[in-house]
Scaffold this active site. Structure first.
Site, PDB file in Angstrom:
ATOM      1  CE1 TYR A  72       9.399  52.411 118.954  1.00  0.00           C
ATOM      2  CE2 TYR A  72       9.394  50.846 117.139  1.00  0.00           C
ATOM      3  CZ  TYR A  72       9.270  52.142 117.608  1.00  0.00           C
ATOM      4  OH  TYR A  72       9.030  53.166 116.738  1.00  0.00           O
ATOM      5  CG  HIS A 126       5.153  61.472 119.012  1.00  0.00           C
ATOM      6  ND1 HIS A 126       6.353  61.910 118.494  1.00  0.00           N
ATOM      7  CD2 HIS A 126       4.202  62.279 118.461  1.00  0.00           C
ATOM      8  CE1 HIS A 126       6.132  62.939 117.682  1.00  0.00           C
ATOM      9  NE2 HIS A 126       4.836  63.185 117.657  1.00  0.00           N
ATOM     10  CB  CYS A 137      -8.902  44.855 118.829  1.00  0.00           C
ATOM     11  SG  CYS A 137      -8.084  44.323 120.348  1.00  0.00           S
ATOM     12  CB  CYS A 186      -4.330  41.024 120.847  1.00  0.00           C
ATOM     13  SG  CYS A 186      -5.632  41.919 121.712  1.00  0.00           S
ATOM     14  CB  CYS A 189      -8.958  40.697 119.029  1.00  0.00           C
ATOM     15  SG  CYS A 189      -7.357  41.182 118.348  1.00  0.00           S
TER      16      CYS A 189
HETATM   17  N1  APR Z   1      19.899  69.903 124.639  1.00  0.00           N
HETATM   18  C1  APR Z   1      19.069  70.569 123.820  1.00  0.00           C
HETATM   19  N2  APR Z   1      18.851  70.214 122.537  1.00  0.00           N
HETATM   20  C2  APR Z   1      19.504  69.150 122.069  1.00  0.00           C
HETATM   21  C3  APR Z   1      20.404  68.391 122.873  1.00  0.00           C
HETATM   22  C4  APR Z   1      20.604  68.820 124.208  1.00  0.00           C
HETATM   23  N3  APR Z   1      21.427  68.179 125.039  1.00  0.00           N
HETATM   24  N4  APR Z   1      20.896  67.381 122.109  1.00  0.00           N
HETATM   25  C5  APR Z   1      20.321  67.492 120.902  1.00  0.00           C
HETATM   26  N5  APR Z   1      19.483  68.553 120.861  1.00  0.00           N
HETATM   27  C6  APR Z   1      18.598  68.999 119.772  1.00  0.00           C
HETATM   28  C7  APR Z   1      19.155  68.816 118.367  1.00  0.00           C
HETATM   29  O1  APR Z   1      19.884  69.976 117.988  1.00  0.00           O
HETATM   30  C8  APR Z   1      17.865  68.643 117.550  1.00  0.00           C
HETATM   31  O2  APR Z   1      17.364  69.905 117.115  1.00  0.00           O
HETATM   32  O3  APR Z   1      17.444  68.190 119.856  1.00  0.00           O
HETATM   33  C9  APR Z   1      16.866  68.075 118.556  1.00  0.00           C
HETATM   34  C10 APR Z   1      16.500  66.628 118.342  1.00  0.00           C
HETATM   35  O4  APR Z   1      15.807  66.500 117.136  1.00  0.00           O
HETATM   36  P1  APR Z   1      15.276  65.096 116.609  1.00  0.00           P
HETATM   37  O5  APR Z   1      16.321  64.061 116.734  1.00  0.00           O
HETATM   38  O6  APR Z   1      14.680  65.329 115.261  1.00  0.00           O
HETATM   39  O7  APR Z   1      14.138  64.716 117.675  1.00  0.00           O
HETATM   40  P2  APR Z   1      12.629  65.211 117.768  1.00  0.00           P
HETATM   41  O8  APR Z   1      12.461  66.601 117.308  1.00  0.00           O
HETATM   42  O9  APR Z   1      12.172  64.871 119.141  1.00  0.00           O
HETATM   43  O10 APR Z   1      11.927  64.235 116.733  1.00  0.00           O
HETATM   44  C11 APR Z   1      10.527  64.278 116.624  1.00  0.00           C
HETATM   45  O11 APR Z   1      10.503  62.359 115.219  1.00  0.00           O
HETATM   46  O12 APR Z   1      11.326  60.245 114.747  1.00  0.00           O
HETATM   47  C12 APR Z   1      10.322  60.959 115.308  1.00  0.00           C
HETATM   48  O13 APR Z   1       8.698  60.179 116.773  1.00  0.00           O
HETATM   49  C13 APR Z   1      10.050  60.602 116.733  1.00  0.00           C
HETATM   50  O14 APR Z   1       9.288  61.986 118.526  1.00  0.00           O
HETATM   51  C14 APR Z   1      10.219  61.900 117.468  1.00  0.00           C
HETATM   52  C15 APR Z   1       9.936  62.916 116.389  1.00  0.00           C
END
Ligand code: APR
Length: 298
Positions: A72, A126, A137, A186, A189
């Site tokens: 992170y 998220h 906490c 934290c 706590c």
């Molecule tokens: N423009 C538009 N779409 C795009 C681009 C771009 N430049 N680049 C990639 N994509 C699309 C891909 O085709 C895919 O469908 O964005 C999507 C990304 O999908 P994920 O990687 O699964 O991301 P997301 O849907 O945001 O994931 C949801 O999963 O891991 C968790 O918490 C994390 O918030 C995240 C959640």
């Protein structure tokens, strides 16, 4: 089923947009791709041989808080080193022009707020990389931009020359263990550790926020739902387009893969295949006008 005739026609979408009063957007990692941030499920979804999604759990943090924090801390560093793109700016400009626009984002990268998106028209489903909370906490600190977050995480904030790989990202290089005691405790706590203020797999989303979103959807017909750069695999985000669908609603997919969706479209729907950072300014132009500099709007 054959797709609707005008499913990828920008003028046909503009005609719908002109009369739209209530617009919902559901955004995912693809929106930030053009800023230079990797998505989760495509290339770049791996971090040092770990699936990024495997590190996003309370169990992973319990097991090795230093490792999860490094992941992170690195994401905070990357997010701070990129800028909102014209897609974020176009959505922020739409919010300024259309009071009935609500933007739901799964992205924790801080780019919507940095594009000036009005907070009352933005829900970060998220959480945010820049919120810190306690894992035991209810303590929470907003807008912490420290980079590195703490001295033990300095490896995540190292600068490298263009073309070089950050040693932290090279799985062939051993990672020094970061002992639990080096993660800030934290301040409220005496049990918890500070952790990123994001929602991990297996954790509930903020209940008040979800209730607000449900009430907003129930307030009246939603004219347009923009589904932007998300693979729509994670709920509740993946369910909002159908939840908001009324008789006349257009669900509009904006995604590199949008052509794969066309067989599933209903008669009022649209699908635009391409980069959200390029498409959004064009699609929203009748309402937001043309950008001034750097993709921003006056
Ligand atoms: N423009 C538009 N779409 C795009 C681009 C771009 N430049 N680049 C990639 N994509 C699309 C891909 O085709 C895919 O469908 O964005 C999507 C990304 O999908 P994920 O990687 O699964 O991301 P997301 O849907 O945001 O994931 C949801 O999963 O891991 C968790 O918490 C994390 O918030 C995240 C959640």
């Amino acid at each position: 089923m054959a797709p609707p005739k005008n499913y990828n026609s920008i003028p046909a979408f503009h005609a719908k947009l002109q009369s739209a009063r209530r617009i919902l957007a559901v955004c995912g990692a693809g929106l930030s791709a053009a800023s230079g941030l990797p998505t989760f499920r495509g290339p770049g979804g791996l971090w040092r041989n770990h699936q990024a999604t495997d590190l996003a759990t309370p169990e992973a943090f319990e097991d090795d808080p230093g490792l999860v924090w490094l992941f992170y801390a690195y994401r905070r560093h990357m997010a701070l080193n990129v800028k909102p793109n014209p897609g974020h700016h176009a959505l922020a400009a739409l919010a300024e022009k259309v009071p009935g626009f609500l933007c739901l984002s799964q992205n924790v990268d801080g780019l919507h707020p940095r594009a000036g998106h009005p907070p009352e028209q933005l829900r970060l489903l998220h959480g945010s990389l820049f919120d810190i909370k306690c894992n035991a906490c209810g303590w929470i600190q907003k807008d912490n931009y420290d980079d590195p977050f703490c001295p033990a995480l300095a490896a995540a904030a190292e600068d490298v020359n263009p073309g070089e790989t950050l040693p932290l990202l090279d799985p062939s290089k051993e990672l020094a263990d970061i002992p639990r005691q080096e993660i800030p405790p934290c301040p409220q706590c005496d049990r918890g550790l500070q952790r990123p203020g994001v929602v991990w797999f297996g954790e509930p989303l903020d209940e008040d926020m979800l209730n607000e979103v449900d009430s907003w959807i129930d307030e009246g017909e939603v004219d347009i739902v923009l589904v932007i750069g998300t693979s729509s695999q994670v709920y509740p985000a993946a369910g909002y387009a159908e939840q908001a669908r009324g008789r006349e609603t257009s669900v509009v997919t904006i995604n590199l893969d949008a052509e794969d969706e066309v067989r599933r479209l209903r008669s009022n729907d649209f699908a635009f295949a391409g980069d959200a950072a390029v498409l959004l300014p064009k699609l929203l132009e009748p309402i937001i006008g043309t950008p001034v500099t750097d993709g921003t709007y006056a």
